[in-house]
Design a protein around this motif. Structure first.
Motif, mmCIF file in Angstrom:
data_model
loop_
_atom_site.group_PDB
_atom_site.id
_atom_site.type_symbol
_atom_site.label_atom_id
_atom_site.label_comp_id
_atom_site.label_asym_id
_atom_site.label_seq_id
_atom_site.Cartn_x
_atom_site.Cartn_y
_atom_site.Cartn_z
ATOM 1 N N GLY A 48 0.804 -1.214 0.000
ATOM 2 C CA GLY A 48 0.000 0.000 0.000
ATOM 3 C C GLY A 48 0.835 1.261 0.000
ATOM 4 O O GLY A 48 0.464 2.281 -0.568
ATOM 5 N N GLY A 49 1.999 1.205 0.632
ATOM 6 C CA GLY A 49 2.866 2.379 0.712
ATOM 7 C C GLY A 49 3.414 2.794 -0.641
ATOM 8 O O GLY A 49 3.823 3.935 -0.833
ATOM 9 N N ALA A 50 3.422 1.840 -1.597
ATOM 10 C CA ALA A 50 3.939 2.157 -2.931
ATOM 11 C C ALA A 50 3.023 3.142 -3.646
ATOM 12 O O ALA A 50 3.411 3.751 -4.645
ATOM 13 C CB ALA A 50 4.063 0.873 -3.745
ATOM 14 N N LEU A 51 1.777 3.299 -3.132
ATOM 15 C CA LEU A 51 0.829 4.212 -3.767
ATOM 16 C C LEU A 51 1.053 5.661 -3.359
ATOM 17 O O LEU A 51 0.387 6.553 -3.857
ATOM 18 C CB LEU A 51 -0.607 3.799 -3.404
ATOM 19 N N LEU A 52 1.994 5.892 -2.430
ATOM 20 C CA LEU A 52 2.282 7.277 -2.028
ATOM 21 C C LEU A 52 2.763 8.053 -3.252
ATOM 22 O O LEU A 52 3.628 7.582 -3.985
ATOM 23 C CB LEU A 52 3.353 7.286 -0.937
ATOM 24 N N GLY A 53 2.207 9.238 -3.444
ATOM 25 C CA GLY A 53 2.526 10.009 -4.645
ATOM 26 C C GLY A 53 4.018 10.243 -4.818
ATOM 27 O O GLY A 53 4.712 10.575 -3.860
ATOM 28 N N GLN A 54 4.512 10.083 -6.025
ATOM 29 C CA GLN A 54 5.902 10.404 -6.399
ATOM 30 C C GLN A 54 6.961 9.603 -5.663
ATOM 31 O O GLN A 54 8.135 9.947 -5.715
ATOM 32 C CB GLN A 54 6.182 11.901 -6.133
ATOM 33 N N LEU A 55 6.573 8.531 -4.965
ATOM 34 C CA LEU A 55 7.580 7.768 -4.218
ATOM 35 C C LEU A 55 8.572 7.129 -5.170
ATOM 36 O O LEU A 55 9.775 7.088 -4.909
ATOM 37 C CB LEU A 55 6.899 6.701 -3.355
ATOM 38 N N ASP A 56 8.064 6.655 -6.315
ATOM 39 C CA ASP A 56 8.976 6.025 -7.281
ATOM 40 C C ASP A 56 10.000 7.030 -7.802
ATOM 41 O O ASP A 56 11.170 6.695 -7.991
ATOM 42 C CB ASP A 56 8.188 5.381 -8.430
ATOM 43 N N LEU A 57 9.564 8.287 -7.982
ATOM 44 C CA LEU A 57 10.501 9.315 -8.456
ATOM 45 C C LEU A 57 11.542 9.632 -7.393
ATOM 46 O O LEU A 57 12.728 9.796 -7.709
ATOM 47 C CB LEU A 57 9.738 10.592 -8.828
ATOM 48 N N ALA A 58 11.092 9.700 -6.127
ATOM 49 C CA ALA A 58 12.033 9.998 -5.042
ATOM 50 C C ALA A 58 13.100 8.910 -4.952
ATOM 51 O O ALA A 58 14.289 9.192 -4.781
ATOM 52 C CB ALA A 58 11.283 10.122 -3.718
ATOM 53 N N LEU A 59 12.674 7.657 -5.102
ATOM 54 C CA LEU A 59 13.631 6.552 -5.055
ATOM 55 C C LEU A 59 14.554 6.574 -6.270
ATOM 56 O O LEU A 59 15.742 6.262 -6.163
ATOM 57 C CB LEU A 59 12.890 5.207 -5.003
ATOM 58 N N ARG A 60 13.991 6.954 -7.408
ATOM 59 C CA ARG A 60 14.808 6.987 -8.628
ATOM 60 C C ARG A 60 15.897 8.040 -8.494
ATOM 61 O O ARG A 60 17.032 7.837 -8.922
ATOM 62 C CB ARG A 60 13.911 7.281 -9.831
ATOM 63 N N GLU A 61 15.557 9.188 -7.905
ATOM 64 C CA GLU A 61 16.551 10.244 -7.719
ATOM 65 C C GLU A 61 17.688 9.771 -6.830
ATOM 66 O O GLU A 61 18.846 10.102 -7.045
ATOM 67 C CB GLU A 61 15.887 11.481 -7.096
ATOM 68 N N GLN A 62 17.340 8.980 -5.798
ATOM 69 C CA GLN A 62 18.364 8.526 -4.849
ATOM 70 C C GLN A 62 19.247 7.427 -5.424
ATOM 71 O O GLN A 62 20.454 7.439 -5.248
ATOM 72 C CB GLN A 62 17.682 7.991 -3.588
ATOM 73 N N THR A 63 18.609 6.444 -6.082
ATOM 74 C CA THR A 63 19.360 5.250 -6.479
ATOM 75 C C THR A 63 19.815 5.286 -7.926
ATOM 76 O O THR A 63 20.772 4.600 -8.294
ATOM 77 C CB THR A 63 18.486 3.991 -6.312
ATOM 78 N N GLY A 64 19.124 6.047 -8.768
ATOM 79 C CA GLY A 64 19.468 6.052 -10.177
ATOM 80 C C GLY A 64 18.984 4.812 -10.915
ATOM 81 O O GLY A 64 19.374 4.575 -12.055
ATOM 82 N N LEU A 65 18.150 3.996 -10.262
ATOM 83 C CA LEU A 65 17.651 2.782 -10.904
ATOM 84 C C LEU A 65 16.248 3.028 -11.464
ATOM 85 O O LEU A 65 15.565 3.960 -11.056
ATOM 86 C CB LEU A 65 17.575 1.632 -9.897
ATOM 87 N N ALA A 66 15.842 2.139 -12.364
ATOM 88 C CA ALA A 66 14.467 2.208 -12.856
ATOM 89 C C ALA A 66 13.563 1.637 -11.771
ATOM 90 O O ALA A 66 13.779 0.521 -11.304
ATOM 91 C CB ALA A 66 14.337 1.395 -14.133
ATOM 92 N N ILE A 67 12.570 2.417 -11.337
ATOM 93 C CA ILE A 67 11.672 1.961 -10.274
ATOM 94 C C ILE A 67 10.278 1.834 -10.867
ATOM 95 O O ILE A 67 9.796 2.779 -11.496
ATOM 96 C CB ILE A 67 11.614 2.985 -9.123
ATOM 97 N N SER A 68 9.660 0.673 -10.693
ATOM 98 C CA SER A 68 8.289 0.559 -11.197
ATOM 99 C C SER A 68 7.366 0.123 -10.071
ATOM 100 O O SER A 68 7.784 -0.577 -9.154
ATOM 101 C CB SER A 68 8.222 -0.444 -12.348
ATOM 102 N N VAL A 69 6.127 0.575 -10.136
ATOM 103 C CA VAL A 69 5.142 0.212 -9.122
ATOM 104 C C VAL A 69 4.296 -0.922 -9.682
ATOM 105 O O VAL A 69 3.857 -0.863 -10.829
ATOM 106 C CB VAL A 69 4.247 1.425 -8.768
ATOM 107 N N ALA A 70 4.080 -1.956 -8.882
ATOM 108 C CA ALA A 70 3.314 -3.121 -9.335
ATOM 109 C C ALA A 70 1.877 -2.709 -9.658
ATOM 110 O O ALA A 70 1.362 -1.737 -9.114
ATOM 111 C CB ALA A 70 3.327 -4.189 -8.257
ATOM 112 N N ASP A 71 1.246 -3.488 -10.535
ATOM 113 C CA ASP A 71 -0.103 -3.138 -10.986
ATOM 114 C C ASP A 71 -1.101 -3.067 -9.842
ATOM 115 O O ASP A 71 -1.721 -2.051 -9.610
ATOM 116 C CB ASP A 71 -0.606 -4.154 -12.023
#
Length: 345
Positions: free
Chosen positions: A294-317
């Motif tokens: 459920g926490g993966a639905l937090l807005g822009q979390l994938d972008l925040a992680l991408r900025e930190q790690t530089g990896l491609a981050i995807s949220v499950a369906d």
């Protein structure tokens, strides 16, 4: 006869979460998803369950003295044994409208960081709630299966499961865990962060339910580009003169409030990447990281992680249902996934 048996099969997979409990019935998919909340009435020291699930969640923080509404699961493990057992019993009964002759086989997922004692508590609860056998599966594995990752291949897969009480970060290969780390930060910690931020900055006291609503409506993991973002009206108690009041908060303020829990999740991911064997790390760069829970639905979390790690981050369906779906798949394809389900203790 055998065909009939599988038709009326009552085997289930349960995702006992801190915030929500999901039940998957073999051959039918997810049939129930309710909050893990129990409300009971205390009279002469005897607890009598009043409501479970949705109805009980409405009572959280709004109960009179004689009624208590609690969440029996804390940080992914059982905090109140008797109440948890009642809750599991209720959910099993609700799924099987009729009384079945057969006791079901049940697979439950546990956080990777759970101690043997906590695992045994979950197993005992499920057995005394009427299961024939109780199997346990590690949450990161279930999340990875549920999000459709090819976990049985000899390649590295990284899954980050952000639940209500814990965040599980795991690197999987060949159907098992190479490295996993469980940090006790999740949706609840984010709610607490919002509550304490509003108390510090606005002298406003809000309840957990309000904090959760703020998080789901305008919660975001990074500052909005215009420095303000959307805003919403919230109501709470003014701490200066003690009267209820309404105020407006913006996304930027919530981003500031959530900075710390988000940072802790980022750090957990970074630590996991550091501890990954180089060849698997190469695969992760290739395939990216999967966010579930459920926490993966937090807005822009994938972008925040991408900025930190530089990896491609995807949220499950279906990120909310991933763990339950994965536990259910483990139940359906038990032969192939036998090594990840732990039946004895």
């Amino acid at each position: 006869m055998f065909g009939l048996g599988s038709l009326f099969s009552s085997d289930m997979a349960i995702d006992l979460g801190t915030a929500n409990t999901l039940v998957y019935v073999k051959g039918r998919g997810i049939v129930l998803s309710e909050p893990s909340v129990v409300a009971y009435h205390v009279k002469d020291g005897v607890k009598k369950v009043l409501a479970v699930g949705e109805d009980a969640k409405l009572m959280l923080g709004r109960t009179p003295g004689s009624i208590e509404a609690i969440r029996p699961m804390r940080e992914g493990v059982i905090a109140d044994f008797d109440v948890a057992e009642e809750m599991i019993k209720y959910f099993i009964r609700k799924v099987h409208k009729r009384t079945t002759f057969s006791k079901p086989k049940i697979i439950v997922c546990v956080p990777h960081g759970a101690t043997p004692v906590e695992k045994r508590a979950i197993r005992q609860s499920v057995l005394s709630a009427g299961a024939r056998r109780a199997g346990l599966i590690a949450e990161p594995i279930a999340a990875a299966i549920g999000s459709g990752m090819p976990i049985t291949d000899p390649t590295g897969n990284m899954v980050v499961d952000i639940g209500g009480g814990t965040t599980e970060v795991a690197v999987l290969s060949l159907g098992d865990i190479v490295y996993a780390r469980s940090v006790r930060v999740g949706g609840d910690r984010m709610d607490e962060a919002i509550v304490s931020y509003l108390r510090r900055q606005h002298n406003l006291l809000v309840g957990e339910a309000t904090a959760e609503r703020i998080k789901t409506q305008i919660g975001t993991a990074r500052m909005p580009d215009d420095g303000r973002g959307q805003s919403m009206h919230i109501r709470g108690r003014d701490l200066l003169n003690g009267v209820p009041k309404e105020t407006e908060i913006s996304q930027a303020q919530i981003a500031e409030a959530l900075a710390e829990p988000v940072q802790q999740i980022c750090e957990a991911v970074m630590t996991a990447l550091e501890a990954t064997p180089p060849d698997l790390a190469a695969d992760i760069v290739d395939r990216g990281v999967m966010l579930t829970g459920g926490g993966a639905l937090l807005g822009q979390l994938d972008l925040a992680l991408r900025e930190q790690t530089g990896l491609a981050i995807s949220v499950a369906d279906e990120s909310l249902n991933c763990v339950a779906l994965g536990t259910g798949k483990a139940l359906e394809y038990e032969k192939q996934l036998r090594h990840v389900i732990d039946y004895d203790s």
